[in-house]
Design a protein around this motif. Structure first.
Motif, PDB file in Angstrom:
ATOM      1  N   MET A   1     -45.396 -11.237  27.089  1.00 37.39           N
ATOM      2  CA  MET A   1     -44.082 -11.858  27.244  1.00 37.39           C
ATOM      3  C   MET A   1     -43.220 -11.159  28.289  1.00 37.39           C
ATOM      4  SD  MET A   1     -43.705 -14.329  25.240  1.00 37.39           S
ATOM      5  CE  MET A   1     -45.257 -14.877  24.564  1.00 37.39           C
ATOM      6  N   PRO A   2     -42.329 -11.935  28.910  1.00 39.41           N
ATOM      7  CA  PRO A   2     -41.239 -11.292  29.631  1.00 39.41           C
ATOM      8  C   PRO A   2     -40.210 -10.809  28.603  1.00 39.41           C
ATOM      9  CG  PRO A   2     -40.968 -13.668  29.725  1.00 39.41           C
ATOM     10  CD  PRO A   2     -42.245 -13.409  28.967  1.00 39.41           C
TER      11      PRO A   2
ATOM     12  N   ASN B   1     -36.059  -8.861  28.171  1.00 33.70           N
ATOM     13  CA  ASN B   1     -34.851  -8.341  28.804  1.00 33.70           C
ATOM     14  C   ASN B   1     -34.062  -7.579  27.757  1.00 33.70           C
ATOM     15  OD1 ASN B   1     -33.406 -10.154  27.227  1.00 33.70           O
ATOM     16  ND2 ASN B   1     -33.045 -11.616  28.883  1.00 33.70           N
TER      17      ASN B   1
ATOM     18  N   ASN C   1     -34.461  -9.929  33.056  1.00 36.48           N
ATOM     19  CA  ASN C   1     -35.643 -10.665  32.585  1.00 36.48           C
ATOM     20  C   ASN C   1     -36.857 -10.151  33.360  1.00 36.48           C
ATOM     21  OD1 ASN C   1     -37.078 -12.522  31.077  1.00 36.48           O
ATOM     22  ND2 ASN C   1     -36.833 -14.154  32.596  1.00 36.48           N
ATOM     23  N   THR C   2     -37.737  -9.424  32.669  1.00 33.14           N
ATOM     24  CA  THR C   2     -38.746  -8.606  33.337  1.00 33.14           C
ATOM     25  C   THR C   2     -40.167  -9.051  32.994  1.00 33.14           C
ATOM     26  OG1 THR C   2     -37.184  -6.790  33.056  1.00 33.14           O
ATOM     27  CG2 THR C   2     -39.423  -6.208  33.749  1.00 33.14           C
ATOM     28  N   SER C   3     -40.969  -9.338  34.005  1.00 29.20           N
ATOM     29  CA  SER C   3     -42.369  -9.727  33.796  1.00 29.20           C
ATOM     30  C   SER C   3     -43.158  -8.535  33.271  1.00 29.20           C
ATOM     31  CB  SER C   3     -43.019 -10.142  35.112  1.00 29.20           C
ATOM     32  OG  SER C   3     -42.287 -11.126  35.766  1.00 29.20           O
ATOM     33  N   PRO C   4     -44.297  -8.807  32.585  1.00 32.04           N
ATOM     34  CA  PRO C   4     -45.193  -7.711  32.219  1.00 32.04           C
ATOM     35  C   PRO C   4     -45.563  -6.886  33.456  1.00 32.04           C
ATOM     36  CG  PRO C   4     -45.877  -9.733  31.145  1.00 32.04           C
ATOM     37  CD  PRO C   4     -44.766 -10.106  32.083  1.00 32.04           C
TER      38      PRO C   4
ATOM     39  N   ARG D   1     -43.580  -4.897  35.092  1.00 32.30           N
ATOM     40  CA  ARG D   1     -42.446  -4.705  36.005  1.00 32.30           C
ATOM     41  C   ARG D   1     -41.327  -3.899  35.366  1.00 32.30           C
ATOM     42  NH1 ARG D   1     -42.937  -5.928  41.440  1.00 32.30           N
ATOM     43  NH2 ARG D   1     -45.014  -6.840  41.464  1.00 32.30           N
TER      44      ARG D   1
ATOM     45  N   THR E   1     -34.453 -12.649  25.736  1.00 28.02           N
ATOM     46  CA  THR E   1     -35.250 -13.594  26.511  1.00 28.02           C
ATOM     47  C   THR E   1     -35.512 -14.833  25.644  1.00 28.02           C
ATOM     48  OG1 THR E   1     -36.313 -11.886  27.848  1.00 28.02           O
ATOM     49  CG2 THR E   1     -37.503 -13.957  27.602  1.00 28.02           C
TER      50      THR E   1
ATOM     51  N   TRP F   1     -51.123 -17.655  31.300  1.00 28.64           N
ATOM     52  CA  TRP F   1     -50.032 -18.363  31.948  1.00 28.64           C
ATOM     53  C   TRP F   1     -50.586 -18.906  33.266  1.00 28.64           C
ATOM     54  CZ3 TRP F   1     -45.767 -18.256  28.862  1.00 28.64           C
ATOM     55  CH2 TRP F   1     -45.559 -17.144  28.031  1.00 28.64           C
TER      56      TRP F   1
ATOM     57  N   LEU G   1     -30.635 -18.876  30.099  1.00 25.87           N
ATOM     58  CA  LEU G   1     -31.659 -17.846  30.107  1.00 25.87           C
ATOM     59  C   LEU G   1     -31.394 -16.720  29.142  1.00 25.87           C
ATOM     60  CD1 LEU G   1     -32.654 -17.705  33.807  1.00 25.87           C
ATOM     61  CD2 LEU G   1     -34.098 -18.180  31.853  1.00 25.87           C
TER      62      LEU G   1
ATOM     63  N   ALA H   1     -39.027 -18.914  30.362  1.00 31.94           N
ATOM     64  CA  ALA H   1     -38.567 -17.537  30.567  1.00 31.94           C
ATOM     65  C   ALA H   1     -39.567 -16.751  31.404  1.00 31.94           C
ATOM     66  CB  ALA H   1     -38.363 -16.844  29.220  1.00 31.94           C
ATOM     67  N   PHE H   2     -40.860 -16.998  31.158  1.00 31.02           N
ATOM     68  CA  PHE H   2     -41.897 -16.274  31.896  1.00 31.02           C
ATOM     69  C   PHE H   2     -41.813 -16.601  33.385  1.00 31.02           C
ATOM     70  CE2 PHE H   2     -46.029 -15.497  33.695  1.00 31.02           C
ATOM     71  CZ  PHE H   2     -46.365 -14.273  33.156  1.00 31.02           C
TER      72      PHE H   2
ATOM     73  N   ASN I   1     -39.347 -17.693  35.023  1.00 34.56           N
ATOM     74  CA  ASN I   1     -38.101 -17.186  35.575  1.00 34.56           C
ATOM     75  C   ASN I   1     -38.196 -15.709  35.937  1.00 34.56           C
ATOM     76  OD1 ASN I   1     -35.404 -15.623  34.655  1.00 34.56           O
ATOM     77  ND2 ASN I   1     -34.955 -17.434  35.883  1.00 34.56           N
ATOM     78  N   SER I   2     -39.062 -14.963  35.239  1.00 37.83           N
ATOM     79  CA  SER I   2     -39.148 -13.528  35.504  1.00 37.83           C
ATOM     80  C   SER I   2     -39.997 -13.225  36.740  1.00 37.83           C
ATOM     81  CB  SER I   2     -39.737 -12.806  34.281  1.00 37.83           C
ATOM     82  OG  SER I   2     -41.147 -12.987  34.232  1.00 37.83           O
ATOM     83  N   LEU I   3     -40.659 -14.249  37.287  1.00 39.47           N
ATOM     84  CA  LEU I   3     -41.645 -14.010  38.355  1.00 39.47           C
ATOM     85  C   LEU I   3     -41.049 -13.981  39.751  1.00 39.47           C
ATOM     86  CD1 LEU I   3     -44.439 -16.462  37.162  1.00 39.47           C
ATOM     87  CD2 LEU I   3     -44.400 -13.966  36.882  1.00 39.47           C
TER      88      LEU I   3
ATOM     89  N   TYR J   1     -45.887 -11.201  42.592  1.00 38.18           N
ATOM     90  CA  TYR J   1     -46.259 -10.583  41.318  1.00 38.18           C
ATOM     91  C   TYR J   1     -47.699 -10.947  40.938  1.00 38.18           C
ATOM     92  CZ  TYR J   1     -41.452  -9.251  40.060  1.00 38.18           C
ATOM     93  OH  TYR J   1     -40.209  -8.699  40.002  1.00 38.18           O
TER      94      TYR J   1
ATOM     95  N   ILE K   1     -50.197 -10.447  37.415  1.00 35.19           N
ATOM     96  CA  ILE K   1     -50.076 -10.083  36.001  1.00 35.19           C
ATOM     97  C   ILE K   1     -51.407 -10.318  35.294  1.00 35.19           C
ATOM     98  CG2 ILE K   1     -48.865 -10.683  33.853  1.00 35.19           C
ATOM     99  CD1 ILE K   1     -46.402 -11.267  35.577  1.00 35.19           C
TER     100      ILE K   1
END
Lengths: 333, 262
Positions: A107-108, A110, A127-130, A132, A152, B192, B217, B239-240, B242-244, B248, B250
């Motif tokens: 999951m992302p 925050n 809001n942070t990607s895996p 990051r 999030t 994803w 968000l 949400a995923f 949006n974080s990209l 990136y 993953i």
């Protein structure tokens, strides 16, 4: 000619202005590492008498842990524990917050820190990607004890799975000296199984929507504050508890059986109430209570919505050790 | 005996050929035009009933696999794990190809640790392209039995499983994937997937005055703009994405391609 002098004047103004900005930045705060601890420990009081630039690191970790003996749950956490670390800063500090999201997470994530004055409490920019890291800074304007949580979407799920904790912003003159401080967060878990049934429990969206938890617990699991994990104080100790309620749904009727809070910092803010038996902690809120440990014995910490204590796990023990004080309490044969 | 050997060799040869043929990009599914209801109401394309029209297109039956991507990298060495440019992918690019005993083990697993740039380039190389967010969501809005998955009460429950239940974590081989109403495999519960306009939501945020999508968000008010606030899986995808950012890469992010109908 006039044009040229005008140009020079403007250039000079710009240069002067640039120096002024530089001057503001130059007034740098001393950089310090954040003062943090895992529950039920509380970070030590801040001894410096000036504001600092405090650097805090959190890492989001998704992992399976025990929610009860033999009951496993897939937690989403800050730093592998629910609640996450307690952070202690001082009013006027600038806090640089580094949110790492572990690369093996799905999951992302925050963070929304209720001590923040700014969009989303920080969530808007974290809001942070895996794999990051997001960084933001905020100034701790108001003193108090504050909840933080992941925000999030879907927000309720991130809270329900365990992503929360407390930030203490000490007032400028600090808090009064006490002998013991403890860190407690109450929260609920909505599982697709039944309370106490061994094995893996998964999140139940249906129960969460009905606000019908299987578990209501202190510090992320049944038994986190009982038996060998009981909180300890000696007779005569001044004790301060920082108690958060992460929810996500329930309001806590926080009570310790057999003692009266000398002081309650209502809703974790500056208003002090005295001689309180039970205090309300709203979901997404916290409180600070103080009392003197006067009589020895086991004092049971509960949410006095008592079925939660009796049937859903919301029990802790404060073990007060020392000499009996028959004037205050005695059993008559 | 000799004759038998010849036959066996031919047979193996045939399987190998057939196998590589099966991996050809002809392995796409035709998706007829239609509409779906997005999680959020946005843009001008939203019809009165909140649904969005999507034209017909072909979509990959399976996510792009490691072996697919390996073939691409052989042809386009600038996308090799040693040669790629850091502006097009972060340092984690194709990281799962290092430290493996044998490539065979992951041949049929969806390729992950690929950036948007790499995924986009792969699709273009094959004369296809990345799906748009609406195309992807349209195909993914179908369950197994129902064209509109939400008509099946157990659908959302099953969908959430992947995200939350740790037992079902991890990337799986395409042979183990299940398909949906259209015969498209592994849309949910595997990895994803990139879409071409993954960051379109961010672009829409320039309309800050209106509150817009930026609000949804992080606010508790998320649900007020959502068509179906109980669709947690859709919120997660939202949400995923949006974080990209486009460079990136993953561990759990792959992709598939689509093709226009000529």
């Amino acid at each position: 000619m006039k044009q040229i002098s005008n140009f020079f004047l403007k250039s000079c103004l710009i240069v002067i202005f640039a120096f002024m900005i530089d001057g503001v930045c130059a007034k740098e705060l001393p950089k310090v590492e954040g003062n943090t601890s895992f529950a039920p420990d509380v970070p030590s009081p801040i001894t410096r008498n000036h504001p600092a630039y405090v650097v805090v690191h959190f890492e989001c970790v998704e992992l399976v842990k025990e929610l009860d003996n033999g009951v496993k749950y897939h937690f989403w956490t800050f730093d592998g524990t629910s609640p996450g670390k307690m952070v202690r800063v001082k009013q006027g500090d600038t806090v640089e917050f580094n949110l790492h999201n572990h690369k093996d997470n799905k999951m992302p994530h925050n963070i929304d820190i209720h001590a923040v004055t700014g969009p989303g409490g920080g969530a808007a920019v974290t809001n942070t990607s895996p794999g990051r890291t997001s960084i933001f800074s905020f100034k701790a304007l108001s003193p108090g004890i504050f909840i933080y949580h992941c925000a999030t979407p879907p927000v309720p799920l991130h809270i329900a799975n365990g992503m929360y904790g407390l930030v203490l912003v000490e007032p400028k003159k600090g808090l009064s000296k006490v002998d013991r401080e403890y860190y407690i967060v109450q929260s609920e878990f909505y599982t697709d199984s039944t309370f106490g049934k061994k094995g893996m429990h998964n999140f139940s969206q249906e129960k969460a929507l009905m606000e019908f938890p299987e578990y209501v617990v202190f510090n992320g699991r049944v038994g986190s504050l009982t038996d060998s994990n009981a909180l300890i104080a000696n007779v005569g100790d001044k004790v301060r508890l920082f108690v958060g309620n992460a929810g996500p749904n329930l309001i806590s009727s926080f009570h310790i059986i057999g003692l009266i809070f000398d002081k309650v910092f209502m809703e974790g803010a500056s208003l002090v109430n005295i001689d309180v038996q039970t205090t309300l902690i709203p979901a997404g809120g916290a409180t600070m209570v103080e009392f003197v440990a006067r009589v020895p014995g086991n004092f049971i910490i509960v949410d006095h919505a008592i079925f939660r204590a009796f049937n859903k796990g919301c029990v802790g023990i404060l073990k007060i050790i020392g000499k009996d004080n028959p004037e205050l309490f005695a059993e008559k044969k | 005996m000799f004759f038998q050997k010849i036959i066996i060799i031919f047979f193996i040869f045939f399987i190998v050929c057939f196998d590589s043929f099966a991996k050809d990009k002809t392995d796409m599914v035709l998706i007829p035009s239609g509409s779906y209801i997005p999680l959020f109401k946005y843009g001008d394309d939203v019809l009165d009933d909140e649904s969005i029209d999507v034209d017909s297109f072909y979509i990959d039956k399976y996510p792009v696999t490691n072996i697919d991507f390996y073939s691409f990298v052989k042809k386009k060495p600038e996308w090799d794990g040693n040669n790629f440019k850091l502006i097009f992918a972060d340092r984690n690019y194709l990281n799962h190809w290092k430290n493996i005993d044998s490539f065979d083990e992951i041949n049929n697993y969806p390729v992950v640790n690929v950036s948007w740039f790499a995924a986009n380039e792969y699709c273009l190389y094959l004369g296809s392209r990345l799906p748009t967010l609406d195309e992807w969501e349209y195909v993914a809005s179908s369950g197994k039995e129902f064209r509109v998955a939400k008509d099946d009460p157990s659908y959302l429950h099953n969908l959430l499983d992947w995200y939350i239940n740790s037992q079902s974590r991890g990337v799986i081989s395409i042979d183990k994937m299940t398909d949906n109403y259209w015969g498209v495999f592994g849309l949910h519960g595997v990895v994803w997937e990139w879409v071409s306009d993954f960051n379109s939501v961010i672009l829409l945020n320039t309309d800050a005055e209106g509150g817009g999508l930026e609000e949804v968000l992080y606010c508790g008010a998320t649900a007020t703009n959502a068509v179906d606030p109980a669709d947690y899986a859709a919120f997660m995808r939202f949400a995923f994405r949006n974080s990209l950012e486009a460079d990136y890469t993953i561990n759990t992010l792959g992709f598939r391609c689509v093709k226009n109908i000529k």
